[in-house]
Design a protein around this motif. Structure first.
Motif, mmCIF file in Angstrom:
data_model
loop_
_atom_site.group_PDB
_atom_site.id
_atom_site.type_symbol
_atom_site.label_atom_id
_atom_site.label_comp_id
_atom_site.label_asym_id
_atom_site.label_seq_id
_atom_site.Cartn_x
_atom_site.Cartn_y
_atom_site.Cartn_z
ATOM 1 N N ILE A 177 1.083 -0.566 -0.001
ATOM 2 C CA ILE A 177 -0.400 0.015 -0.096
ATOM 3 C C ILE A 177 0.530 1.172 0.159
ATOM 4 N N LEU A 178 1.835 0.969 0.675
ATOM 5 C CA LEU A 178 2.763 2.444 0.899
ATOM 6 C C LEU A 178 3.764 2.819 -0.396
ATOM 7 N N GLY A 188 4.036 7.463 2.981
ATOM 8 C CA GLY A 188 3.185 7.459 4.105
ATOM 9 C C GLY A 188 1.723 7.093 4.160
ATOM 10 N N MET A 189 1.270 7.626 3.137
ATOM 11 C CA MET A 189 -0.273 7.613 3.258
ATOM 12 C C MET A 189 -0.673 5.670 3.407
ATOM 13 N N LEU A 190 -1.809 5.524 4.137
ATOM 14 C CA LEU A 190 -2.099 4.477 4.031
ATOM 15 C C LEU A 190 -3.605 3.842 3.770
ATOM 16 N N THR A 227 -8.425 2.219 -0.138
ATOM 17 C CA THR A 227 -7.229 2.027 -0.914
ATOM 18 C C THR A 227 -7.376 2.201 -1.608
ATOM 19 N N GLU A 228 -6.431 2.300 -3.137
ATOM 20 C CA GLU A 228 -6.473 2.610 -4.124
ATOM 21 C C GLU A 228 -7.597 1.623 -5.226
ATOM 22 N N ASP A 229 -7.585 -0.111 -4.233
ATOM 23 C CA ASP A 229 -7.624 -1.084 -5.040
ATOM 24 C C ASP A 229 -9.229 -0.680 -4.593
#
Length: 420
Positions: A177-178, A188-190, A227-229
């Motif tokens: 993810i990072l 650093g965004m989770l 998250t993006e997915d």
């Protein structure tokens, strides 16, 4: 019956009749009047529908589950929201975990619904969100049985899959993810965090003051991190709709694992400065914490404007996740019609679990399979030292770190734009 009782009583007082027989008859009439109707059993005047369960199951199998089925796998995926292989695996595990989904015979020896039939009914209810009796015409299941099957289904989904698909990311998953978010300009965004309201049309009138907020109708709130997915890694549901995002955050366990030291460390550098806490992208209502990065509402220059554009674009991950969740499971799009908040919570969590399962199944993943022993602990572990937890929350809520991090991210993203 009352007139008969009074007539029998008056006859019982007559000396011309046989006292013993009249007293027995009068006592029987009184018992019939005073006895309350027992629940259960056959209801006088109630029509019994002889549904062709076997025929409906045979038709369902011929439509989707035989070698040369009427409809192909694309039809199945569109109507059941998942691939055929995933659905068959789900049916197998649910039947093994809960005896309700096994096929049993009723009291007269007739075969009941098959596990595939029951799971198909539950999935249809989640996917289309219509009235329960809408499935009776082609799946031959009564309204009460449909609702019972739906409740058993979501409870068993949580029992079987909840620990795996409703958990924080592991160290390997967090690393992935990072890497993805660093490439987008946010090292650093989770993930991104936000809240969604689910309207509750069956909310008791006496509870409207608690569940009715700015939406104007009774709602329950879901707080989620995505998250993006579109994978949802955190879900906190059930707060009344009169609360706002800040109230929900104060009661949410989203940072409890971090405060208790139960998450993998996150180390990253932005604009030459080192940071030790991962963060989430949030909208303007959230507080200025070290673990939350918000947009700049009124950018004064090109740097701030470019950062605000990138932050708001990446923060939409959770909004997209909400949209896909409601589009895939229409029961969450329409007002909830069940009466108990606990049932609504089970439905919401089961839909999120299925959402995550389908994403992982259809998109694939280069992450290794996580064994049970590698999963993190519960989201709200016992606190051994209150003082240490309070100190950790002081660091999490530090405003100076929040401002410094956003300032460094502005420079970092502007530098990325210049280099590109």
């Amino acid at each position: 019956m009352a007139s008969k009782y009074f007539r029998l009583s008056s006859l019982g007082r007559s000396s011309n009749l046989r006292d013993e027989d009249d007293e027995i008859e009068a006592a029987a009439a009184i018992c019939m009047l005073q006895q309350k109707r027992r629940r259960g059993g056959s209801v006088p005047g109630h029509r019994v529908y002889n549904r062709d369960r076997a025929g409906a199951d045979k038709q369902l199998m011929a439509d989707y589950f035989v070698e040369r089925s009427l409809y192909n796998e694309d039809h199945f995926r569109r109507r059941f929201r998942m691939r055929l292989e995933l659905f068959c695996d789900l049916v197998k595990k649910l039947a093994a975990a809960n005896s309700y989904f096994a096929q049993n015979n009723n009291c007269v020896g007739q075969a009941g619904f098959t596990p595939t039939h029951k799971c198909a009914v539950a999935i249809k209810m989640l996917a289309y969100g219509g009235p329960a009796d809408a499935l009776d015409d082609h799946l031959k299941m009564g309204e009460s049985t449909v609702l019972l099957t739906l409740k058993k289904f979501v409870q068993t989904i949580i029992q079987v899959y909840g620990q795996e698909w409703l958990r924080p990311p592991t160290a390997e998953e967090m690393k992935h993810i990072l890497q993805v978010n660093a490439a987008r300009g946010f090292p650093g965004m989770l993930g991104s965090i936000d809240c969604m309201h689910w309207e509750w049309s069956s909310c008791p009138t006496g509870h409207h003051g608690m569940y009715k907020g700015h939406k104007g109708k009774p709602t329950l709130i879901l707080e989620a991190v995505a998250t993006e997915d579109l994978r949802i890694w955190h879900a906190f549901f059930g707060m009344p709709g009169s609360h706002n995002d800040i109230n929900v955050l104060d009661r949410s366990p989203v940072f409890d694992n971090l405060a208790n030291g139960c998450v993998p460390p996150v180390e990253f550098t932005v604009n030459g400065n080192d940071y030790h806490l991962g963060y989430y992208l949030a909208d303007g209502i959230y507080p200025d914490w070290a673990t939350l990065v918000k947009s700049i509402p009124a950018p004064a220059n090109n740097k701030d404007g470019w950062f605000a554009e990138r932050q708001e674009a990446c923060r939409k991950d959770v909004e997209r996740a909400f949209g896909v969740l409601q589009a895939k499971w229409k029961i969450l799009h329409y007002p909830a019609r069940l009466w108990k908040p606990s049932d609504l919570r089970d439905i919401m969590m089961a839909c999120i679990i299925l959402h995550n399962m389908i994403i992982a199944d259809e998109r694939g993943s280069d992450l290794p399979h996580i064994e049970n022993r590698e999963w993190p602990g519960p989201s709200d572990p016992p606190v051994n030292n209150i003082a240490e937890m309070m100190d950790a929350y002081t660091v999490i809520k530090n405003k100076e770190t929040c401002y410094e991090l956003r300032k460094d991210l502005v420079e970092h993203i502007w530098a990325m734009k210049g280099s590109s």
